[in-house]
Design an enzyme around this catalytic site. Sequence first.
Site, PDB file in Angstrom:
ATOM      1  N   GLU A  91     -19.994  41.445  -0.179  1.00 58.81           N
ATOM      2  CA  GLU A  91     -19.539  42.557   0.645  1.00 58.81           C
ATOM      3  C   GLU A  91     -18.394  43.315  -0.013  1.00 58.81           C
ATOM      4  O   GLU A  91     -17.621  42.762  -0.788  1.00 58.81           O
ATOM      5  CB  GLU A  91     -19.034  42.027   1.987  1.00 58.81           C
ATOM      6  N   CYS A 106     -12.176  47.510  -0.996  1.00 62.80           N
ATOM      7  CA  CYS A 106     -11.930  46.078  -1.131  1.00 62.80           C
ATOM      8  C   CYS A 106     -13.146  45.479  -1.832  1.00 62.80           C
ATOM      9  O   CYS A 106     -14.262  45.580  -1.340  1.00 62.80           O
ATOM     10  CB  CYS A 106     -11.721  45.483   0.257  1.00 62.80           C
ATOM     11  N   CYS A 113     -16.862  31.246  -2.665  1.00 67.01           N
ATOM     12  CA  CYS A 113     -15.547  31.003  -3.262  1.00 67.01           C
ATOM     13  C   CYS A 113     -15.318  29.498  -3.342  1.00 67.01           C
ATOM     14  O   CYS A 113     -15.747  28.752  -2.467  1.00 67.01           O
ATOM     15  CB  CYS A 113     -14.451  31.640  -2.412  1.00 67.01           C
ATOM     16  N   CYS A 117      -9.756  27.726   1.081  1.00 63.80           N
ATOM     17  CA  CYS A 117      -8.562  27.889   1.914  1.00 63.80           C
ATOM     18  C   CYS A 117      -8.953  27.600   3.371  1.00 63.80           C
ATOM     19  O   CYS A 117     -10.017  28.025   3.836  1.00 63.80           O
ATOM     20  CB  CYS A 117      -7.998  29.297   1.773  1.00 63.80           C
ATOM     21  N   CYS A 120     -10.114  30.567   5.802  1.00 66.00           N
ATOM     22  CA  CYS A 120     -10.917  31.675   5.267  1.00 66.00           C
ATOM     23  C   CYS A 120     -12.404  31.396   5.422  1.00 66.00           C
ATOM     24  O   CYS A 120     -12.898  30.330   5.043  1.00 66.00           O
ATOM     25  CB  CYS A 120     -10.575  31.894   3.792  1.00 66.00           C
ATOM     26  N   SER A 219      -1.302  35.354  -2.606  1.00 66.91           N
ATOM     27  CA  SER A 219      -1.548  34.725  -1.311  1.00 66.91           C
ATOM     28  C   SER A 219      -0.589  33.549  -1.174  1.00 66.91           C
ATOM     29  O   SER A 219      -0.833  32.469  -1.688  1.00 66.91           O
ATOM     30  CB  SER A 219      -3.006  34.267  -1.228  1.00 66.91           C
ATOM     31  N   CYS A 338      -9.908  40.796   6.487  1.00 68.28           N
ATOM     32  CA  CYS A 338      -9.570  39.756   5.512  1.00 68.28           C
ATOM     33  C   CYS A 338     -10.103  38.412   5.950  1.00 68.28           C
ATOM     34  O   CYS A 338      -9.893  37.985   7.077  1.00 68.28           O
ATOM     35  CB  CYS A 338      -8.065  39.592   5.385  1.00 68.28           C
TER      36      CYS A 338
HETATM   37  N1  SAH Z   1      -8.975  34.944  -3.263  1.00 65.79           N
HETATM   38  C1  SAH Z   1      -8.035  36.016  -3.206  1.00 65.79           C
HETATM   39  C2  SAH Z   1      -8.575  37.282  -2.588  1.00 65.79           C
HETATM   40  C3  SAH Z   1      -9.439  37.172  -1.351  1.00 65.79           C
HETATM   41  S1  SAH Z   1      -8.707  36.942   0.213  1.00 65.79           S
HETATM   42  C4  SAH Z   1      -6.778  35.573  -2.503  1.00 65.79           C
HETATM   43  O1  SAH Z   1      -6.741  34.469  -1.980  1.00 65.79           O
HETATM   44  O2  SAH Z   1      -5.801  36.302  -2.525  1.00 65.79           O
HETATM   45  C5  SAH Z   1      -7.696  38.339   0.575  1.00 65.79           C
HETATM   46  C6  SAH Z   1      -6.575  37.976   1.533  1.00 65.79           C
HETATM   47  O3  SAH Z   1      -7.071  37.693   2.845  1.00 65.79           O
HETATM   48  C7  SAH Z   1      -5.821  36.744   1.078  1.00 65.79           C
HETATM   49  O4  SAH Z   1      -4.445  36.897   1.223  1.00 65.79           O
HETATM   50  C8  SAH Z   1      -6.344  35.716   2.043  1.00 65.79           C
HETATM   51  O5  SAH Z   1      -5.499  34.622   2.142  1.00 65.79           O
HETATM   52  C9  SAH Z   1      -6.475  36.515   3.318  1.00 65.79           C
HETATM   53  N2  SAH Z   1      -7.299  35.840   4.315  1.00 65.79           N
HETATM   54  C10 SAH Z   1      -8.271  34.936   4.124  1.00 65.79           C
HETATM   55  N3  SAH Z   1      -8.809  34.524   5.295  1.00 65.79           N
HETATM   56  C11 SAH Z   1      -8.172  35.188   6.261  1.00 65.79           C
HETATM   57  C12 SAH Z   1      -8.290  35.210   7.690  1.00 65.79           C
HETATM   58  N4  SAH Z   1      -9.195  34.484   8.332  1.00 65.79           N
HETATM   59  N5  SAH Z   1      -7.469  36.040   8.368  1.00 65.79           N
HETATM   60  C13 SAH Z   1      -6.582  36.814   7.732  1.00 65.79           C
HETATM   61  N6  SAH Z   1      -6.434  36.845   6.381  1.00 65.79           N
HETATM   62  C14 SAH Z   1      -7.209  36.040   5.658  1.00 65.79           C
END
Ligand code: SAH
Length: 346
Positions: A91, A106, A113, A117, A120, A219, A338
């Site tokens: 996406e 974006c 991935c 995390c 996520c 992050s 995000c």
């Molecule tokens: N892998 C990279 C980029 C993808 S995530 C990273 O970790 O930075 C982009 C941002 O969205 C990151 O800061 C991530 O932590 C955040 N993110 C992930 N899941 C989320 C959620 N459920 N709610 C809000 N932000 C989230």
Amino acid sequence: MPDAPDLLGLPLPALGEWLEGIGVGRKHAPRLFRGLHRDRLAVHEIPDLGRHAATITAHMGSEPLTVASRHPSPDGSTRLLFALRDGARVEGVLLPNKGNDRVTLCVSTQVGCAMACAFCATGTLGLARDLSSAEIVGQVHAARAELQGTGRRLTRLVFMGMGEPLHAYVPVRDALKVLLDGHGEPFAARSVTVSTVGLVDRLRRLGEDFGGRIQLAISLHAGTDETRRRLLPAARHTSLEQLRDAILAMPRPGDRALMLEVVLLPGVNDGDAEWDGIARFADGMNAVVNVIPFNPFPGSSFRPPTDDEIERAWRALRERGVANKVRWPRGRAVDGACGQLVAGSV
Ligand code: SAH
């Protein structure tokens, strides 16, 4: 180099080498690159390639992706579902600026991935594969095509879609080289932001390969190692101090703040010890903390913060003198916010 490469993913020197290899000659590389990236033409439409167009077309790969569907949200953002040639889906999200004609895309860098995390949605998928550089550049081309005739233009890229950009280092590096090359339609300096969980050796490489031309988002998500490691398995072997040292050692665009992202998880990372640690981390760094209220997804074990809790986070940072911004969720209505990107078809 693959026999039939997707030309969109080849930085100019590699394109020259490939042309040489098929007997066309590298001197045609800038013209081909301009035609593909600045004018966004098919090879046979590029003027002055003459008889070489047929040779190039016979040796190259086909389009790396197509737009399978579009999901506009009432807030103005649009989630784009890309279909890749092997059937995988990723996406991208178009985020129009309020008040002007500029749009941010974006971008995704992996199918799924590996970082896992805790908060996520993409992390629950596991990693299927890295995207190729052509699939990354292809998202940008597709976004520009989407915007054609709308009076809006793509001026910013954030590598914040599916995947961990620095885990897919080589394709991301090559895509960045293409997207920053002046022979194409380059993004202005500092208009490209790579967001990462903070893989320190890769940060060093990014610094070496691009100097201060790339904007960084880290992050962070916690101010103590204990909480950070609980949320980010990738942080298990890296302390906040090591991460901070790696960032400080990097050449960065001088006049623009580093973005530190903190997903706000009420009761998990919003205690005083976390804010103290975040303030210590940001101190002396020209950083802005981006508070991202947690975006829920089916099966997630966290809840989004209330408006009060968001307000409290903002106040906690302000009291500690930390520059910050609350990123009110966008795209949530279409699961394009995000951490909600799982490339479902609806
Ligand atoms: N892998 C990279 C980029 C993808 S995530 C990273 O970790 O930075 C982009 C941002 O969205 C990151 O800061 C991530 O932590 C955040 N993110 C992930 N899941 C989320 C959620 N459920 N709610 C809000 N932000 C989230």
